[in-house]
Design an enzyme around this catalytic site. Structure first.
Site, PDB file in Angstrom:
ATOM      1  N   HIS A   1      10.451  -6.075  -7.644  1.00 49.82           N
ATOM      2  CA  HIS A   1       9.471  -4.410  -7.429  1.00 49.82           C
ATOM      3  C   HIS A   1       9.253  -3.113  -6.791  1.00 49.82           C
ATOM      4  CE1 HIS A   1       5.637  -3.785  -4.701  1.00 49.82           C
ATOM      5  NE2 HIS A   1       4.833  -4.557  -5.823  1.00 49.82           N
TER       6      HIS A   1
ATOM      7  N   ASP B   1      10.084  -0.620   0.031  1.00 51.00           N
ATOM      8  CA  ASP B   1       9.885  -1.595  -0.617  1.00 51.00           C
ATOM      9  C   ASP B   1      10.777  -2.970  -0.475  1.00 51.00           C
ATOM     10  OD1 ASP B   1       8.752  -3.300  -3.222  1.00 51.00           O
ATOM     11  OD2 ASP B   1       7.251  -1.287  -2.628  1.00 51.00           O
TER      12      ASP B   1
ATOM     13  N   SER C   1       0.302  -1.972  -7.143  1.00 51.17           N
ATOM     14  CA  SER C   1       2.033  -1.561  -7.242  1.00 51.17           C
ATOM     15  C   SER C   1       2.025  -0.396  -7.961  1.00 51.17           C
ATOM     16  CB  SER C   1       2.650  -2.680  -7.509  1.00 51.17           C
ATOM     17  OG  SER C   1       2.147  -3.363  -5.638  1.00 51.17           O
TER      18      SER C   1
END
Length: 732
Positions: free
Chosen positions: A214, A157, A514
């Site tokens: 994220h 990620d 996600s």
């Protein structure tokens, strides 16, 4: 892939029973008397610390748990509820249990007792989703798997904030000997939780620090350590934890597709157990998609890949859809951070806001659309990229509140704000606009109701979640499953600073596929811990065949987009159910070579492209290829035309449940389709035994219109197990 609203740019910022004799050897006294009647009001949860035992018979945790239970007068309360709430492994030597003051005093006189204190009010976990998914810290799958202990989850990620408390190494065992990776920062920043961190970009190694948020958020959902007092602006307060809180994390930061492939390559080399990828390659085609290619290499090593579907609800936008990947869609939970807008005509519409000012007495204020004339009023506005910043602008102009109008069905979002605000559904927004434009002097107020649980119906498919059918995998149903992905509280690398309260937060609500994906990756780690010999396909099968298809009202899961029953190409097999997946009864297993036969049978790739995908030297003309529906997959997707002959597909199941179990078939015919299953009964004499069956599908009468999809399901049912697979028939 997530939809997030960043605040960084605005500075917002096995039971072992003791006999009476062994009990006396440990404690030197008789057991506690059992109370004849139990008044639950007199019982409180107490955390009891005891001395760490030195005798070897307590080395195994199952034995230590039994020792903990020997301090208690009995195993259950009069109501039948277990007395033992938690049995701790690492954080302390001790336990939490329901006790009266009298019982606690008796325990205090026992050998080995150190101290005890009453627990605070029981809190929901702030990621909350472990509880929502049925995981219990004191018993069941979570407890039995050691919370994923010994498993390594690779999160590929945007990197990680290594100093966040979710990635602390307290109470974590060292990584397994097989681990061969490196951690960029070294100790003490790297620890037994964060065992690996590498970054790749531009052909070189880069700092794997998370500058986006994220990666940190996703990593903490998969395997974040227990963090007390986690919250966002005081809401959803409790103990945060990932789905596999004792699993190890290996972080790989990737900035390009080539870097992503390098990350997967390195993760395989480092001997990880599962990969969580909440990203998408620009090219969805198998031969050019690095996630598809990399994940094939992974399954040859029995490494499971969980990958997010897109945040695009349009038909057939699904990607990361190769059959060897667990493709994940997003679902809501039953938690809301409720902020209700009350219109001047008395109607109320529930929305959400992470900012919930205490003792706020909301007056009815003028409701306006334009920013220039907002002083002393409440502004309503369509959702924008950063609604927090929009609220700050309203406040700067003297506005008293903000109503954000949703745009994706029944989706509401809990966002941080600097003034009273709420995010309402698309329908509610339409009603508000109609009221505001048809009333001479429209007014509204905002009522804050805090964190609420038990919202119905739940779960629902996230209105943004990617949908099938896939355009490139031969009709295999994708996504495979859905998992919590709406308003998920997890780690955040930046302080969320609300200036007028001076509150600093290190957790954030985010939504997207996600957020759903690391939930499944964490579940894979738990399953691998409990079932180390299961193949990657067996793990996927267990998750799919036990998934939930109904909501908390007992009805079929609905779609947040329109409130109607969700389609199979939105839900896949359903919402993950960890406890059920841990004991699925039967599995549909697949060997890596079967995927090669499938690729040859698709007819979409020449030998060169297939060799690129599988990293081999394959000549399809020498291989017995199979069609997509012939793959031993835990779902059935076929196409039937007006002139089609009946279509028969075969499946083989392996018994991983109890020996001597008999299963009977049960199925729901898809509309317009007749199903015949042979045989109708499967009898298994031993564990590991396999049985095959055939499913023949044909038209009942006149075919449905071309392009229409008819759905059904097939289940194998015993007295203990329910093994279900979805069926999708596309008319062509």
């Amino acid at each position: 892939m997530e939809v997030s609203f960043s605040t960084a740019s605005f500075n917002i910022p096995l039971l072992f029973f003791f006999s009476i004799a062994s009990f006396l050897l440990v404690h030197g006294q008789l057991p506690l008397p059992i109370t004849d009647t139990i008044d639950i009001q007199h019982h409180k949860v107490h955390i009891v610390h005891v001395q760490k035992p030195s005798v070897k018979k307590f080395q195994l945790f199952k034995h230590r748990k039994s020792w903990y239970q020997s301090f208690l007068p009995n195993d259950t309360l009069f109501s039948g509820e277990p007395r033992l709430v938690y049995a701790y492994r690492q954080v302390i030597t001790g336990f939490a249990a329901w006790l009266t003051q009298e019982e606690l005093k008796s325990i205090e006189s026992m050998d080995g007792f150190l101290l005890a204190h009453q627990d605070a009010t029981l809190q929901h976990r702030t990621t909350y989703t472990p509880k929502f998914l049925g995981l219990d810290r004191a018993q069941g799958m979570w407890y039995d798997s050691g919370y994923g202990q010994g498993q390594i989850i690779a999160v590929i990620d945007s990197g990680v904030k290594p100093t966040h408390p979710s990635f602390g190494g307290h109470a974590m065992p060292p990584p397994p000997p097989k681990w061969s990776g490196t951690c960029y920062w070294g100790p003490p920043i790297c620890n037994n939780k964060l065992i690996g961190a590498q970054g790749f970009g531009g052909g070189s190694s880069i700092d794997p620090i998370d500058n986006h948020g994220h990666g940190s958020h996703c990593a903490s959902i998969a395997a974040g350590n227990f963090v007390d007092n986690a919250n966002v602006l005081g809401q959803a307060h409790g103990t945060a934890a990932g789905i596999a809180p004792k699993a190890h994390l290996a972080i790989y930061k990737a900035t390009t597709s080539s870097a992503l492939l390098k990350s997967i390559d390195e993760a395989i080399r480092n001997h990880v157990d599962v990969m969580s990828i909440s990203q998408g390659d620009k090219s969805p085609n198998f031969d050019a998609n690095r996630i598809v290619i990399g994940s094939f290499a992974a399954i040859t090593k029995d490494i499971v890949t969980c990958a997010a579907g897109p945040n695009d609800p349009r038909v057939s936008r699904i990607d990361n859809d190769a059959p060897w990947i667990i493709t994940v869609g997003a679902a809501s939970t039953d938690r809301r951070i409720t902020a209700t807008v009350k219109l001047g005509d008395g109607r109320e519409f529930d929305g959400e806001s992470a900012y919930q000012p205490s003792n706020y007495n909301s007056p009815q204020l003028p409701l306006v659309k334009g920013l220039p004339n907002v002083k002393g009023k409440i502004l309503f506005n369509n959702s924008v990229i950063d609604n927090t910043a929009a609220g700050a602008l309203v406040l700067k102009h003297g506005g008293e509140g903000l109503v954000v109008l949703g745009f994706l069905g029944n989706l509401t979002i809990a966002q941080p704000h600097v003034l009273p605000a709420t995010f309402i559904t698309q329908y509610a927004g339409q009603q508000l606009v109609k009221y505001a434009t048809s009333t001479p002097n429209p007014t509204a107020s905002i009522i804050f109701k805090g964190t609420q649980f038990g919202v119905r119906p739940s779960p629902t498919v996230g209105s943004f979640s990617g949908r099938g059918p896939s355009l490139r995998n031969g009709g295999i149903i994708k996504p495979n499953v859905i998992a919590p992905g709406v308003n998920i509280l997890a780690a955040w690398p930046f302080d969320i600073v609300i200036n007028h309260t001076s509150t600093h937060e290190k957790f954030s609500f985010q939504f997207g596929a996600s957020m759903a994906t690391p939930h499944v990756a964490g579940l894979v780690a738990l399953l691998k811990s409990n079932h180390p010999t299961w193949s990657a396909a067996a793990i996927k099968s267990a998750i799919m065949t036990t998934a939930r298809t109904t909501d908390n009202e007992g009805k079929p899961i609905t779609d947040q987009a329109d409130g109607k029953k969700a389609k199979v190409f939105a839900t896949g097999s359903g919402l993950i159910d960890p406890e059920a997946a841990n004991n699925p009864g039967l599995i549909y297993d697949i060997q890596p070579h079967d995927y090669i036969r499938y690729l040859c049978g698709l007819g979409l790739f020449d030998d060169k492209k297939i060799n690129a995908i599988v990293r081999g030297k394959i000549t399809c003309s020498t291989i017995r290829s199979i069609k997509a529906e012939e793959l031993n997959y835990p779902s059935i997707g076929v196409s039937l035309g007006a002139s089609s002959a009946p279509k028969t597909v075969s499946r083989t199941v392996t018994n991983v449940g109890d020996a001597g179990t008999t299963y009977t078939v049960d199925f729901d015919d898809p509309k317009g389709v007749n199903i015949v299953v042979s045989p109708k009964v499967l009898r298994f004499n031993k564990v590991g035994e396999t049985k095959s069956f055939n499913i023949t599908l044909s038209f009942k009468s006149v075919p449905l219109p071309a392009g229409e999809v008819s759905e059904g399901k097939l289940s194998w049912v015993s007295g203990k197990y329910l093994v279900r697979i979805p069926i999708a028939v596309t008319f062509v």
